[in-house]
Enzyme design. Structure first.
Site, short mmCIF file in Angstrom:
data_model
loop_
_atom_site.label_atom_id
_atom_site.label_comp_id
_atom_site.label_asym_id
_atom_site.label_seq_id
_atom_site.Cartn_x
_atom_site.Cartn_y
_atom_site.Cartn_z
N CYS A 124 0.85 -1.27 0.00
CA CYS A 124 0.21 -0.05 -0.07
C CYS A 124 0.69 1.10 0.00
O CYS A 124 0.31 2.39 -0.50
CB CYS A 124 -0.93 0.07 1.08
SG CYS A 124 -2.04 -1.34 1.29
N HIS A 158 6.32 -13.07 -11.84
CA HIS A 158 6.32 -13.21 -13.30
C HIS A 158 7.69 -13.88 -13.47
O HIS A 158 8.63 -13.80 -13.03
CB HIS A 158 6.39 -11.92 -13.87
CG HIS A 158 6.31 -12.19 -15.27
ND1 HIS A 158 7.56 -11.93 -15.92
CD2 HIS A 158 5.11 -12.03 -16.25
CE1 HIS A 158 6.95 -12.32 -17.52
NE2 HIS A 158 5.69 -12.32 -17.67
N ASP A 310 6.63 -8.57 -21.94
CA ASP A 310 5.77 -9.66 -21.89
C ASP A 310 4.68 -9.28 -20.61
O ASP A 310 3.22 -9.93 -20.71
CB ASP A 310 6.52 -10.91 -21.30
CG ASP A 310 5.62 -12.23 -21.31
OD1 ASP A 310 5.12 -12.65 -22.35
OD2 ASP A 310 5.38 -12.76 -20.27
N CYS A 338 -7.82 3.82 -0.53
CA CYS A 338 -6.84 2.68 -0.96
C CYS A 338 -7.66 1.78 -1.75
O CYS A 338 -9.01 1.49 -1.70
CB CYS A 338 -6.77 2.06 0.28
SG CYS A 338 -5.24 0.84 -0.06
#
Length: 374
Positions: A124, A158, A310, A338
């Site tokens: 956050c 990833h 990608d 938020c």
């Protein structure tokens, strides 16, 4: 491309620190408008010297620009039907700000936009605060309805990012004589956060751990390893263990070879070039560590540039406006802004139509090239 940013010149150091210490989404202080500015101005001369020692400013804008240019070149090749692709930089505490990016996008006639965090792991305080600032900037500039948005809010697992990080670890280990490599302890160091943020339920420690686990698994790392946190500033309690303290403790235990891997940073900046390469390296040597090294940052590593492209390409073709985790607020969250979304967010239907149009355009291009060749 959103990031915290860094002062490009020595004159930018104090304004950068003032914006940082006045930001309640990062650091919460009593009487923040007064105390935050006091801390910033008091620290400015010392921090200015640190930037002077690494060349007179942060290279983060230069690296982000290089990454954005390479990413867009790759995207143009991967998806010519949606080309040309453009990138815009939005920093939190120094130029270019989110307002600058939005105005440049409007001037270029952009309609479809992706808010792409350059923090691989969610927090956050980092991605969340950058997105909040982006939506506020859209209101400030009167551009709330100017673009249709989607959000890449995390990508620490990833495969391309993990593979690129694994390569930096392997490169770092290569700096040691072969006979000593098995004795190297690998320390994955990430930027720390105030414990008040973690206590609210922030996902950052879990996401750092997930990235590290994937990297270790990818390498098949046999060396011992651990996770630590660096860059604590201000009179609040921070997430640990502290990288600095652990270096001292390991040295006292007789550890001589230590490879530090900046797991949460995508390019060189003050935390790598000054804190790790100068401050912590000096500390390690003073405590008897003869083999202290830092793994290279990702910077313009081709494997990482491929990963950036990608990530965006997969996002654009997925039909998702953001990750499944994005709207899940921390249990103790008290920030009404938020996990907000802009007024115009891409829908699965519109993404599907855009993907079909891109595919049609690519087929036409291929057919045209085939006809010309015949």
């Amino acid at each position: 491309m959103m990031n915290l940013g860094g002062p490009a010149t020595l004159d930018d150091v104090e304004p950068f620190l003032v914006r940082l210490f006045l930001d309640k989404e990062i650091i919460q202080l009593p009487f923040q408008d007064v105390l935050g500015k006091f801390i910033a101005t008091r620290r400015a001369p010392k921090v200015r010297k640190l930037y002077e020692a690494i060349g007179g400013g942060s290279p983060i804008l230069r690296w982000t620009t290089a990454q954005g240019e390479a990413m867009c070149r790759r995207l143009d090749e991967m998806s010519p039907g949606t080309a040309p692709h453009r990138f815009y930089v939005a920093f939190r505490y120094t130029q270019p700000f989110a307002d600058d990016a939005l105005r440049a996008m409007q001037a270029d006639g952009v309609e479809r936009a992706v808010a792409f965090t350059q923090y691989p792991q969610w927090s956050c305080s980092t991605t969340g605060s950058s997105l909040n600032d982006l939506w506020r900037a859209a209101k400030r500039t009167g551009l709330e309805d100017a673009f249709t948005w989607s959000i890449i809010d995390r990508w620490g697992e990833h495969p391309g990012f993990v593979s690129a990080m694994a390569s930096t670890v392997e490169d770092g280990l290569e700096a040691y004589p072969e006979a000593e490599r098995d004795d190297v302890l690998v320390m994955f160091s990430a930027h720390s956060l105030p414990l008040s943020v973690i206590d609210r339920g922030d996902a950052y420690p879990a996401e750092i751990a997930a990235s590290v686990s994937r990297v270790v698994e990818t390498i098949g790392l046999r060396n011992p390893w651990m996770v630590t946190y660096q860059s604590e500033v201000g009179p609040v309690r921070w997430l640990g263990p502290s990288t600095e303290t652990v270096i001292e403790q390991l040295a006292a235990r007789g550890q001589r070879n230590l490879l530090v891997v900046p797991i949460a940073f995508t390019s060189d900046h003050i935390e790598t070039l000054s804190e790790l390469d100068i401050e912590y390296a000096t500390l390690a040597r003073e405590h008897g560590m003869t083999g202290f090294h830092r793994a290279p940052a990702l910077n313009a590593r081709p494997e990482f540039l491929d990963a950036l492209a990608d990530i965006v390409h997969a996002h654009l073709t997925s039909g998702a406006p953001y990750s499944t985790q994005y709207r899940t607020r921390c249990p103790g969250c008290v920030n009404a802004a938020c996990r907000g979304v802009p007024s115009k967010v891409v829908s699965a239907d519109s993404v599907s139509c855009a993907a079909e149009a891109a595919e049609d355009a690519e087929r036409e291009m291929i057919n045209s090239m085939t006809s010309s060749a015949a």
